[in-house]
Design a protein around this motif. Structure first.
Motif: not given
Length: 393
Positions: A250-254, A267-286
């Motif tokens: 299964q894929p990994l993501t954050s 920022n540093t954490i967003v970069r880590i998330q996007l550089d390491n995730s197999d599939v890209v995930t996000f949250h949006n309440y707009g």
């Protein structure tokens, strides 16, 4: 699970609410055994190529789901502890999820459950996966979480605060252990142990390693660690490495949730998330336009995209508005909340400032009432129509 931002014209204004002093955690370090042997490293243990990620994503069909916690649990500890794990309720509620057109749920776990009783926790996880599979539902498991109460405590959980949204949700690993080098063994065992259990099991959809890792949990500002961001930035790459060593099918993501996702301004954490995730995930309440724009920001990454949190009716994030966009853009989509229950997430975020004494005119999150009836029939019709399950539920 983005707490208390107020979306107006695409901007997020965080509110600050200190609530209580720190609680003392039980000592769990003795519960950790020596790290178990890991699979030998190979090319397969690296981040998935974009081609592999797209191949995997195409094979899933369109993913439509909800963040799920049993309606009688106030947080992830109460859902999965032995004394309160409720197989019958899980069975009945996931049956409802399938009937309304969902094919996946996002489910939060907790490291203290592993540290307390890894064998019992593994059995309960296996039971959960088996129940979900009977209903054609595949879980996306979340391992760590930076939202809400930074002092999780095992045992009987406090009842929900009357009139307050998600008043007893807890962070993982929590403030006491996030910087404790001795506890790293527990965390590593937890990550590798849970992933090993299901590493070849396609009934499990994937692994969301850390929910909103850079969320400051402003409701608990008075007791939050001042160095939380730095500690999480140090830990998150390690969590990805631990998971990679297991090489699950299964894929990994954050999932990213706030701020600027432009490569030059992350920022540093967003970069880590996007550089390491197999599939890209996000949250949006707009609203639907903001949701569409956020997809545009992530599309240049060249990977499949899933929104693992949406639905905030008061902010314009609705089933009828967002879900058609997700379908058109081939983006997986998870509402926050399946059942209205002890988390009280049908109440808005502003209930932290002024608890509600009566149900709101418009529910904030959640799809179904406690009796299984839809909050809004039209929403369920829209889900069923868009997922090809048209007709009466």
């Amino acid at each position: 699970m983005t707490p208390t931002p107020e979306h107006r014209n695409g901007e997020i204004h965080r509110r600050t609410l200190g609530r209580r002093t720190a609680l003392k955690l039980p000592a769990l370090l003795t519960a950790s055994a020596a790290a178990s042997r890991l699979p030998r490293a190979s090319a397969e243990t690296g981040r998935w190529s974009a081609e592999r990620a797209h191949t995997w994503y195409r094979s899933q069909g369109w993913l439509v789901g909800a963040n799920y916690i049993t309606s009688n649990a106030v947080n992830q500890l109460e859902m999965f502890q032995a004394a309160t794990f409720d197989r019958r309720r899980i069975d009945s509620e996931l049956l409802l999820a399938r009937r309304i057109g969902l094919n996946t749920v996002r489910v939060f776990l907790h490291d203290q459950l592993w540290a307390q009783d890894r064998n019992g926790f593994a059995r309960r996880l296996a039971q959960f996966v088996a129940i979900a599979a009977r209903h054609g539902i595949r879980p996306l498991f979340v391992l760590f979480d930076s939202c809400w109460d930074p002092f999780p405590k095992l045992g009987r959980q406090q009842p929900p605060r009357p009139g307050v949204h998600n008043s007893r949700w807890v962070q993982s690993p929590g403030a006491e252990y996030i910087a404790d080098p001795r506890y790293r063994h527990v965390m590593r065992d937890y990550v590798t142990g849970v992933l090993k259990q299901f590493r070849n099991d396609e009934r499990v959809l994937g692994w969301d390693l850390w929910n909103e890792p850079d969320n400051p949990a402003n409701q608990y500002r008075a007791v939050e660690r001042k160095d939380k961001f730095d500690r999480v930035a140090e830990l998150l790459p390690q969590v990805f490495r631990w998971a990679r060593e297991v090489a699950p099918v299964q894929p990994l993501t954050s999932g990213v949730w706030d701020g600027d996702w432009d490569p030059a301004r992350r920022n540093t954490i967003v970069r880590i998330q996007l550089d390491n995730s197999d599939v890209v995930t996000f949250h949006n309440y707009g609203d639907a336009d903001e949701f569409d724009a956020r997809i545009d920001e992530l599309q240049p990454l060249g990977r499949p995209i899933m929104c693992t949190e949406y639905l905030a009716r008061g902010f314009g994030s609705t089933i009828e508005g967002v879900l058609p966009v997700a379908r058109r853009r081939n983006v997986g989509a998870y509402t926050w909340g399946l059942m209205s229950g002890k988390t009280q997430t049908h109440l808005p975020w502003d209930s932290w400032e002024k608890p509600y004494t009566a149900p709101p005119d418009v529910w904030f999150h959640d799809l179904l009432r406690l009796d299984g009836q839809p909050y809004r029939d039209g929403e369920i019709r829209a889900i069923r129509w868009l997922t090809g399950r048209g007709g009466p539920a």
